[in-house]
Write a protein that holds these residues in place. Structure first.
Motif, PDB file in Angstrom:
ATOM      1  N   ARG A 100      31.801  14.633  -2.116  1.00 53.54           N
ATOM      2  CA  ARG A 100      31.179  13.800  -1.084  1.00 53.54           C
ATOM      3  C   ARG A 100      31.476  12.319  -1.270  1.00 53.54           C
ATOM      4  N   GLY A 101      32.316  11.995  -2.255  1.00 57.62           N
ATOM      5  CA  GLY A 101      32.633  10.581  -2.503  1.00 57.62           C
ATOM      6  C   GLY A 101      31.521   9.835  -3.223  1.00 57.62           C
ATOM      7  N   ILE A 102      30.545  10.585  -3.737  1.00 57.81           N
ATOM      8  CA  ILE A 102      29.398   9.948  -4.401  1.00 57.81           C
ATOM      9  C   ILE A 102      29.804   9.415  -5.779  1.00 57.81           C
ATOM     10  N   ALA A 103      30.537  10.207  -6.546  1.00 59.80           N
ATOM     11  CA  ALA A 103      30.984   9.758  -7.867  1.00 59.80           C
ATOM     12  C   ALA A 103      31.831   8.491  -7.714  1.00 59.80           C
ATOM     13  N   ARG A 104      32.659   8.460  -6.690  1.00 61.19           N
ATOM     14  CA  ARG A 104      33.514   7.300  -6.471  1.00 61.19           C
ATOM     15  C   ARG A 104      32.668   6.047  -6.207  1.00 61.19           C
ATOM     16  N   ARG A 105      31.675   6.180  -5.361  1.00 60.24           N
ATOM     17  CA  ARG A 105      30.834   5.012  -5.044  1.00 60.24           C
ATOM     18  C   ARG A 105      30.072   4.535  -6.275  1.00 60.24           C
TER      19      ARG A 105
END
Ligand SMILES: CC(C)(COP(=O)(O)OP(=O)(O)OC[C@H]1O[C@@H](n2cnc3c(N)ncnc32)[C@H](O)[C@@H]1OP(=O)(O)O)[C@@H](O)C(=O)NCCC(=O)NCCS
Length: 180
Positions: A100-105
């Motif tokens: 979900r792109g959460i780790a990236r954010r």
């Protein structure tokens, strides 16, 4: 769709349940030597909290919409290798938060703290060679790998299947990774 609210923060006692569940999940722990018991997670929580208390930074708890989703942040590896001493950027998330792109954010927050607040010249990130998800995240953040930096993790026994590690680096003035 609204994007989830992501907060990096100090650890609290009530995080133990969700941290321990994450550390007991064999999929999450696939590229570590083993899953952790609740007692081991409790010791980990104390250690992570103690380092943040002492230095003002470390591997922070990450809340997503008010619930503990995992951790992300900065760490000084204790072992000796060709790239140490250094500051590492690292992450671990409960499986339901993957993709979900959460780790990236969360990692971008940690990276900004390292380069802007602490003024570090360089961050490294490393993982077992086969950890494709973590490597993709490093690449998406603009970290790059020189295969000559790859190393055998000194804390793992000879012949261990996870011993071969890849090392990625990013300097403060390197360009950001590609936008999502
Ligand atoms: C490593 C780890 C943190 C990566 O998590 P992740 O969710 O794959 O990473 P990102 O936050 O970058 O999300 C990227 C994925 O979300 C997708 N995505 C969806 N919405 C997105 C958005 N708004 N922005 C960015 N990416 C989005 C991307 O397409 C990508 O999908 P893909 O996996 O099919 O390529 C996670 O797999 C994990 O916790 N693993 C276990 C622990 C571990 O191994 N840690 C590292 C040890 S060194």
């Amino acid at each position: 769709m609204e994007s989830p609210r992501i907060v990096l923060r100090q650890w609290k006692d009530s995080d133990l349940g969700r941290l321990a569940e994450m550390n007991a999940d064999p999929d999450v722990m696939r590229f570590f030597t083993k899953s952790l018991t609740r007692a081991e997670s409790a010791a980990m929580l104390e250690r992570l909290r103690g380092v943040i208390e002492l230095k003002g930074w470390g591997l922070w708890a990450v809340d997503v919409d008010g619930l503990l989703a995992g951790f992300a942040g900065l760490w000084e590896p204790a072992f000796v290798s060709h790239f140490t001493p250094c500051v590492e950027i690292g992450w671990r998330f409960r499986k339901e938060y993957w993709g979900r792109g959460i780790a990236r954010r969360a990692a971008l927050e940690a990276e900004s703290f390292a380069f802007r607040t602490l003024g570090l010249p360089e961050l490294v990130s490393y993982t077992a060679r086969g950890n494709a998800r973590s490597r993709r995240l490093m690449e998406r953040l603009g970290f790059s790998r020189d295969p000559r930096d790859d190393f055998l993790h000194p804390m793992l026994p000879e012949g261990h299947p996870l011993k071969a590690h890849v090392l990625y680096r990013k300097r403060a003035n390197d360009p950001p990774g590609p936008s999502p």
